[in-house]
Design an enzyme around this catalytic site. Sequence first.
Site, PDB file in Angstrom:
ATOM      1  NE  ARG A 176     -14.775  21.642 -15.157  1.00 26.89           N
ATOM      2  CZ  ARG A 176     -14.152  20.712 -14.431  1.00 26.89           C
ATOM      3  NH1 ARG A 176     -14.834  19.930 -13.600  1.00 26.89           N
ATOM      4  NH2 ARG A 176     -12.849  20.569 -14.523  1.00 26.89           N
ATOM      5  CG  LEU A 177     -17.825  29.094 -11.578  1.00 24.90           C
ATOM      6  CD1 LEU A 177     -18.916  30.026 -11.064  1.00 24.90           C
ATOM      7  CD2 LEU A 177     -17.261  29.603 -12.903  1.00 24.90           C
TER       8      LEU A 177
END
Length: 196
Positions: free
Chosen positions: A175-176
Amino acid sequence: MAETPHAEPFEIFRAWFAEAQESEPNDPNAVAVATADAQGRPSVRMVLMKSWDESGFVFYTNLESRKGRELAENPNVALLFHWKSLRRQVRIEGRVEPVSDAEADAYFASRPRDSQIGAWASDQSRPLEGRAAFLGRIAKEAARFGVSAVPRPPHWSGFRVVPERIEFWEDRSFRLHERRFFVKTPSGWSWTYLYP
């Protein structure tokens, strides 16, 4: 066409949309359109973008539909393309302006005849007593036009979303995600990365 981090937003959109046309199984031009009424109450629905260029993104609708009425009250709008196969989103915020009559006429003439007749038969967004009633109206309009050309209804046209902000969101591990945010300024587009 590969884009660079410093590319103009329309260059990035062109490249991403071309990839979506190759990878999405259905309707890569499907876009969520968010509107709000005069009191600021929001509403969102999916439509099909029918054309785009650097002046904006065009979709068509019944002007008396909920979205048509809300856009008449409040021209601020947001769009969201989500291409699941590519794990990408494009968010667009701006204001709508009506397309020209010539542009609306040309697009309406390109639609399948049944879709043209449906535009006359549908009181879009208003209560319908049942499917049979709608089919009856379609039959009535088909009989009215017979074999002659179906003109564009006066209550049916298009809107161009003139973008003021565009964000390109791309999925990354853990989720970066990568987010590039463009803002229209008097001298062109400025941009920055956003934290995910």
